[in-house]
Design a protein around this motif. Structure first.
Motif, PDB file in Angstrom:
ATOM      1  N   ALA A 395      40.662  44.331  31.058  1.00  0.00           N
ATOM      2  CA  ALA A 395      41.779  43.995  30.415  1.00  0.00           C
ATOM      3  C   ALA A 395      43.014  44.105  31.404  1.00  0.00           C
ATOM      4  N   ASP A 396      42.962  44.290  32.522  1.00  0.00           N
ATOM      5  CA  ASP A 396      44.072  44.001  33.413  1.00  0.00           C
ATOM      6  C   ASP A 396      44.653  42.720  33.503  1.00  0.00           C
ATOM      7  N   PRO A 397      46.042  42.658  33.126  1.00  0.00           N
ATOM      8  CA  PRO A 397      46.479  41.255  33.201  1.00  0.00           C
ATOM      9  C   PRO A 397      46.511  40.677  34.402  1.00  0.00           C
ATOM     10  N   ARG A 398      46.366  41.149  35.298  1.00  0.00           N
ATOM     11  CA  ARG A 398      46.295  40.441  36.694  1.00  0.00           C
ATOM     12  C   ARG A 398      45.053  39.964  37.124  1.00  0.00           C
ATOM     13  N   ARG A 399      44.007  40.173  36.155  1.00  0.00           N
ATOM     14  CA  ARG A 399      42.643  39.643  36.297  1.00  0.00           C
ATOM     15  C   ARG A 399      42.672  38.275  35.551  1.00  0.00           C
TER      16      ARG A 399
END
Length: 403
Positions: A395-399
């Motif tokens: 869920a990391d937005p940088r992913r």
């Protein structure tokens, strides 16, 4: 709980919004903020696959994911949003049809979109579509029932109205599906109707030669330059005066953002999407974010905007959830950015075509592209599995995921 982040919708953007918000809360050790999500059921409808067979099976459960991530699920339908009071009214479902009011500190509107159905005579009564699971299941039952009808040209003909992404994918499936029902030697016709001058008008000239070759090989024809004037039980009348006899008419006339966006006192585009800033806050409102098909969001600094697609919804969701939590907690916001754009268009038994860039340069076609499309449809877009740590890592937005 002293504060609440409220997400409306359990689609691709809603699911990832809730997970991303919970991820940041977990990361900073805050247990005084609730992440709650409202939807009719705790399940993800895999809408990009509804042109395929067995649409009733195109859903995935989310209850365990929500429990693992500490997300409160609220079953119901949002009827009213009051941005001044910072609350929503939710109608219950089934036996519990009572209405409750739920307050929020940050609201994420991830309510998705619906098929655009203009007031064409007979469209609602006689045309099928693949917009929602129930709609696609109704079409499938109809096709299975064609074999019991008397033989006729109309029985053996399918008209697909709209030669865009969904229209092409649907039309490419139809010759084989008709022959499964009517017999391998049946004389079937599949005709796409498009008011624009080209097949795939929004897809541009890059992949068009591949698309038209595939459709030709599959036996799909098209009529361009005229829209539909009316639909009845036995076919369609075109605006140019032509009539096509067909027992099956499928409408794929594009999507419009959820009607809930009309309740937000802010600017919307022609598709009903709310204008948002780079952090996905609705312009002019401090406590409301929009994401997925409800957001008119820039993907880069080159003038490109997110499409109403699973590809963009997943990453928009990750960014919206993170920023809703970060804004509430005073943490750093992460501007949404998704400069890489790809398409992978299913062309039925023929294969698929994969393109990269907003100019859609063809990088792969045929069986190789079909293998990629199958992986996207059956693996990449499905909900994650694993423990809490794995869910939050995804869920990391940088992913940024391109699918």
């Amino acid at each position: 709980m002293s504060k609440r982040i409220l997400v409306i919708g359990a689609g691709f953007s809603g699911m990832w919004s809730a997970l991303s918000a919970s991820r940041l809360l977990d990361q900073v050790g805050r247990d005084d903020v609730e992440v709650a999500l409202i939807a009719p059921k705790p399940e993800l409808h895999v809408r990009p696959r509804l042109y395929e067979q067995n649409p009733a099976g195109m859903k995935a459960p989310l209850e365990n994911i929500f429990k693992t991530a500490g997300i409160r699920f609220i079953p119901g339908l949002v009827e009213r949003i009051d941005t001044q009071r910072q609350e929503v009214s939710v109608a219950g479902l089934g036996e519990d049809a009572s209405c409750q009011t739920i307050a929020y500190d940050r609201l994420v509107i991830a309510a998705g979109s619906r098929l655009n159905c203009p007031p064409i005579p007979g469209l609602g009564e006689h045309a099928f579509n693949v917009d929602q699971i129930a709609d696609a299941a109704k079409l499938e039952a109809h096709i299975h029932g064609l074999a019991s009808r008397p033989k006729s040209a109309g029985r053996n003909t399918v008209v697909v109205v709209g030669a865009g992404f969904t229209g092409i994918e649907t039309a490419a499936e139809m010759p084989a599906r008709l022959r499964e029902t009517l017999g391998a030697d049946a004389d079937v016709k599949v005709i796409m109707v498009e008011r624009n001058a080209d097949v795939g008008p929004d897809l541009g000239p890059g992949p068009r030669p591949v698309i038209t070759q595939a459709l030709t090989d599959l036996g799909v024809a098209w009529k361009l330059g005229s829209g539909v004037a009316s639909v009845d039980a036995k076919g369609v009348a075109l605006e140019n005066g032509e009539r096509i006899e067909a027992d099956t008419v499928i409408w794929t006339g594009g999507a419009r953002a959820s009607g809930l966006t009309a309740q937000i006192p802010a600017e919307r585009d022609s598709f009903g999407r709310l204008y948002v800033d780079r952090n996905l806050k609705v312009k002019g409102l401090d406590t409301v974010l929009a994401t997925g098909d409800c957001a008119y969001a820039a993907t880069d600094h080159e003038g490109n905007y997110a499409m109403m697609s699973c590809q963009h919804a997943m990453n928009l969701g990750r960014s919206a959830g993170h920023n809703a939590a970060a804004d509430l907690l005073g943490e750093s916001l992460l501007p949404y950015s998704q400069p890489k754009y790809v398409t992978c268009l299913d062309l039925g038994p023929w294969g698929a075509v994969y393109t990269e860039g907003w100019d859609r340069q063809v990088k792969m076609a045929g069986a190789e592209a079909k293998a990629l499309k199958t992986k996207i449809n059956t693996e990449w877009i499905y909900p994650p599995s694993g423990d809490r740590a794995e869910l939050f890592a995804l869920a990391d937005p940088r992913r940024i995921v391109v699918a």
